[in-house]
Enzyme design. Structure first.
Site, PDB file in Angstrom:
ATOM      1  N   LEU A  14       0.955  -1.309  -0.024  1.00 32.44           N
ATOM      2  CA  LEU A  14      -0.009  -0.108  -0.004  1.00 32.44           C
ATOM      3  C   LEU A  14       0.961   1.255  -0.025  1.00 32.44           C
ATOM      4  O   LEU A  14       0.679   2.349  -0.654  1.00 32.44           O
ATOM      5  CB  LEU A  14      -0.794  -0.064   1.433  1.00 32.44           C
ATOM      6  CG  LEU A  14      -1.935  -1.101   1.233  1.00 32.44           C
ATOM      7  CD1 LEU A  14      -2.931  -1.165   2.595  1.00 32.44           C
ATOM      8  CD2 LEU A  14      -2.935  -0.847   0.057  1.00 32.44           C
ATOM      9  N   GLY A  15       2.080   1.203   0.599  1.00 32.88           N
ATOM     10  CA  GLY A  15       2.957   2.387   0.664  1.00 32.88           C
ATOM     11  C   GLY A  15       4.341   2.086   1.234  1.00 32.88           C
ATOM     12  O   GLY A  15       4.372   0.912   1.834  1.00 32.88           O
ATOM     13  N   VAL A  22       3.844  -0.779   4.164  1.00 30.12           N
ATOM     14  CA  VAL A  22       2.483  -1.362   4.814  1.00 30.12           C
ATOM     15  C   VAL A  22       2.090  -1.847   3.467  1.00 30.12           C
ATOM     16  O   VAL A  22       2.026  -1.537   2.471  1.00 30.12           O
ATOM     17  CB  VAL A  22       1.630   0.201   5.005  1.00 30.12           C
ATOM     18  CG1 VAL A  22       0.184  -0.453   5.460  1.00 30.12           C
ATOM     19  CG2 VAL A  22       2.249   0.892   6.049  1.00 30.12           C
ATOM     20  N   GLU A  90      -6.651  -2.210  11.202  1.00 32.78           N
ATOM     21  CA  GLU A  90      -7.922  -2.070  10.488  1.00 32.78           C
ATOM     22  C   GLU A  90      -7.324  -1.505   8.924  1.00 32.78           C
ATOM     23  O   GLU A  90      -6.548  -0.479   8.952  1.00 32.78           O
ATOM     24  CB  GLU A  90      -8.651  -1.180  11.187  1.00 32.78           C
ATOM     25  CG  GLU A  90      -9.847  -0.937  10.476  1.00 32.78           C
ATOM     26  CD  GLU A  90     -10.769   0.115  11.394  1.00 32.78           C
ATOM     27  OE1 GLU A  90     -12.047   0.409  10.849  1.00 32.78           O
ATOM     28  OE2 GLU A  90     -10.381   0.501  12.273  1.00 32.78           O
ATOM     29  N   VAL A  92      -8.252   0.534   5.948  1.00 35.66           N
ATOM     30  CA  VAL A  92      -9.112   1.653   5.575  1.00 35.66           C
ATOM     31  C   VAL A  92      -8.747   2.019   3.937  1.00 35.66           C
ATOM     32  O   VAL A  92      -7.618   2.409   3.826  1.00 35.66           O
ATOM     33  CB  VAL A  92      -8.965   2.956   6.264  1.00 35.66           C
ATOM     34  CG1 VAL A  92      -9.950   4.062   5.849  1.00 35.66           C
ATOM     35  CG2 VAL A  92      -9.197   2.571   7.864  1.00 35.66           C
ATOM     36  N   ASP A 135       1.381  13.586  16.794  1.00 25.87           N
ATOM     37  CA  ASP A 135       1.882  13.618  15.238  1.00 25.87           C
ATOM     38  C   ASP A 135       0.542  13.832  14.433  1.00 25.87           C
ATOM     39  O   ASP A 135       0.539  12.956  13.373  1.00 25.87           O
ATOM     40  CB  ASP A 135       2.485  12.305  15.178  1.00 25.87           C
ATOM     41  CG  ASP A 135       3.381  12.480  13.654  1.00 25.87           C
ATOM     42  OD1 ASP A 135       3.554  13.652  13.272  1.00 25.87           O
ATOM     43  OD2 ASP A 135       3.922  11.452  13.104  1.00 25.87           O
ATOM     44  N   ALA A 139      -1.636  13.038   6.575  1.00 24.21           N
ATOM     45  CA  ALA A 139      -1.160  11.801   6.101  1.00 24.21           C
ATOM     46  C   ALA A 139      -1.286  10.554   7.225  1.00 24.21           C
ATOM     47  O   ALA A 139      -1.226   9.534   7.123  1.00 24.21           O
ATOM     48  CB  ALA A 139       0.525  11.856   5.990  1.00 24.21           C
ATOM     49  N   ASP A 153      -1.651   6.062  13.345  1.00 23.40           N
ATOM     50  CA  ASP A 153      -0.296   6.124  13.923  1.00 23.40           C
ATOM     51  C   ASP A 153      -0.045   6.879  15.002  1.00 23.40           C
ATOM     52  O   ASP A 153       0.403   7.948  15.257  1.00 23.40           O
ATOM     53  CB  ASP A 153       0.397   7.082  12.429  1.00 23.40           C
ATOM     54  CG  ASP A 153       1.923   6.745  12.803  1.00 23.40           C
ATOM     55  OD1 ASP A 153       2.409   6.116  13.943  1.00 23.40           O
ATOM     56  OD2 ASP A 153       2.671   7.297  11.628  1.00 23.40           O
TER      57      ASP A 153
END
Length: 358
Positions: A14-15, A22, A90, A92, A135, A139, A153
Site C-alpha cells: 500500500l505504501g 505497509v 484495520e 481503511v 503527530d 497523512a 499512527d
C-alpha cells in the site's frame, strides 16, 4: 504466497515510508483484510536512532485493543521483538487526507468541517484514556466512506498517566504546537493546535506557518501570526476564521481549553447562514451526534455507543402533516424523535403529543 509473520498473506504493498512498508494482507484466522506495517530491520539496528524507533514501535504496539473508537484505526495485533517487527491494523480503503491539501483538490467545506468534528471527538476519547497523539497531520488521517475518517499512527503518542519520558524530535514540525517545538510539557491542547493546522490546510490548501528551513518554521510557529483562512480563500464562510484562529492560539489560556469546547463550535458552524448555503439537505453527522447526546434517552450512552447508533440508524426529516406511521401497518423498527413534535391522533382526535427524546 508470501506472508508476514507466517500468518498474514500479502496481497499488495500500500505504501512505504522512511521506517516501514505497509501491505494489504489477508488474515485467514479472522477472514478479513488488514493493513500490516512491517518495520525495516535496519532501522531498529541503527546506532543513532534505533532506540527511538523501537520506542515508537513499542508505544504503538502497547495500544493494541485499547483505543477502540469508530474514528480511530484499530490495532489488532503487534509483534515488536522479532524480525520482522510488524503491527496489524484495520484496513481503511480510502487512503489518507494528504491528497486533499492542495488548492486544486480541496474537499467540500461542509465535508471538511464534519471530518474535523469527528477527529475532535476521537481525540477527546483518546485524551480521556490519557493519550496525546503528538503527530497529527493529513497523512495520519485516513478517509473511509463519505465524511468518515479514522486517525492512525499513534506511535508518537504520549501516555499522560505513565511515567515514560517525553521523547523529543518526534512529530512533523509544520503541524507542531508552540509547546511541542519548544519541548515544553504537553497536554491535549497541543493536539488541538495540530488539528487546527490540519483544518486550516484542508480549507485553504496552504499551511498556516511556512519557513525556508526548520529553524525559520519554528520561529513562525512560536512568534508569527497566521493569515486568517478567509484572506487566503475569500469564498469561505467568515465564521470559520474564529474557530481556526482560536485553535491556533499560541497562548494556552486563549486556545480551546477542552475538546468539547472545540467540538461544540464546529457543530454550531452549520447553523450559520454562510455554511447553510454550502450544505445539502442531509442531516450532518455532527448534528446527529449532538442531537442524540442532548436527549435524555441517550444520557448514559458513551460517545462510542452514540456513534454506533448513528451507524445503525436511518434519519428522516418530516414536514408538517406527514404521517410517520399508521395503526395496523407492519413494523420492524422503532423511532426516537430527535427534534420537533409528533401528534398522535385517532379518528382526527388528538390523543397525545410526543416531543424530542421520546
Amino acid at each position: 504466497m508470501e506472508t508476514i509473520g507466517g500468518k498474514y498473506e500479502i496481497f499488495r504493498q500500500l505504501g512505504e515510508g522512511a521506517t516501514a512498508s505497509v501491505f494489504l494482507c489477508f488474515d485467514p484466522f479472522t477472514e478479513r483484510e488488514v493493513a500490516v506495517k512491517r518495520v525495516f530491520p535496519e532501522i531498529l539496528k541503527d546506532n543513532k536512532r534505533g532506540k527511538q524507533f523501537r520506542h515508537l514501535l513499542m508505544n504503538e504496539a502497547s495500544l493494541a485493543g485499547k483505543l477502540i473508537h469508530p474514528h480511530i484505526v484499530q490495532i489488532f495485533d503487534a509483534v515488536a521483538d522479532s524480525d520482522p517487527s510488524y503491527i496489524v491494523m484495520e484496513y481503511v480503503a480510502g487512503g489518507t487526507l494528504e491528497p486533499y491539501t492542495k488548492p486544486e483538490a480541496l474537499l467540500p467545506v461542509p465535508d471538511v468541517v464534519e471530518m474535523i468534528f469527528k477527529c475532535s471527538r476521537a481525540l477527546d476519547f483518546a485524551h480521556r484514556l490519557g493519550v496525546i497523539h503528538r503527530d497529527l497531520k493529513p497523512a495520519n488521517i485516513l478517509r473511509a466512506e463519505g465524511t468518515d475518517v479514522k486517525i492512525s499512527d499513534f506511535g508518537a503518542a504520549l501516555t499522560v498517566a505513565s511515567d515514560q519520558t517525553q521523547v523529543s524530535g518526534i512529530g512533523s514540525p509544520a503541524y507542531m504546537s508552540p509547546q511541542q517545538v519548544m519541548e515544553h510539557p504537553l497536554n491535549h491542547q497541543s493536539d488541538i493546535f495540530s488539528l487546527g493546522v490540519v483544518f486550516y490546510q484542508l480549507l485553504t490548501g496552504h499551511l498556516p506557518f511556512l519557513g525556508t528551513n526548520n529553524f525559520s518554521l519554528v520561529y513562525q510557529i512560536t512568534h508569527g501570526d497566521p493569515i486568517p483562512p478567509t484572506q487566503v480563500r475569500p469564498d469561505l464562510p467568515p465564521c470559520l476564521d474564529a474557530i481556526v484562529m482560536k485553535a491556533l492560539e499560541k497562548d494556552l489560556e486563549k486556545r480551546y481549553p477542552t475538546w468539547d469546547a472545540f467540538s461544540f463550535e464546529l457543530a454550531e458552524v452549520f447553523r450559520n447562514e454562510g455554511m447553510a448555503a454550502m450544505r445539502d439537505a442531509r442531516v450532518g453527522d455532527s448534528d446527529k451526534f449532538n442531537l442524540l447526546r442532548g436527549l435524555g434517552f441517550f444520557r448514559d450512552f458513551s460517545d462510542v455507543a452514540i456513534w454506533e447508533v448513528l451507524r445503525l440508524s436511518k434519519w428522516r426529516r418530516l414536514k408538517q402533516g406527514d404521517a410517520l406511521m399508521r395503526e395496523g401497518e407492519a413494523g420492524d423498527h422503532f423511532c426516537v424523535l430527535a427534534e420537533g413534535e409528533v401528534k398522535i391522533t385517532k379518528h382526527n382526535k388528538l390523543l397525545n403529543i410526543l416531543s424530542a427524546g421520546e
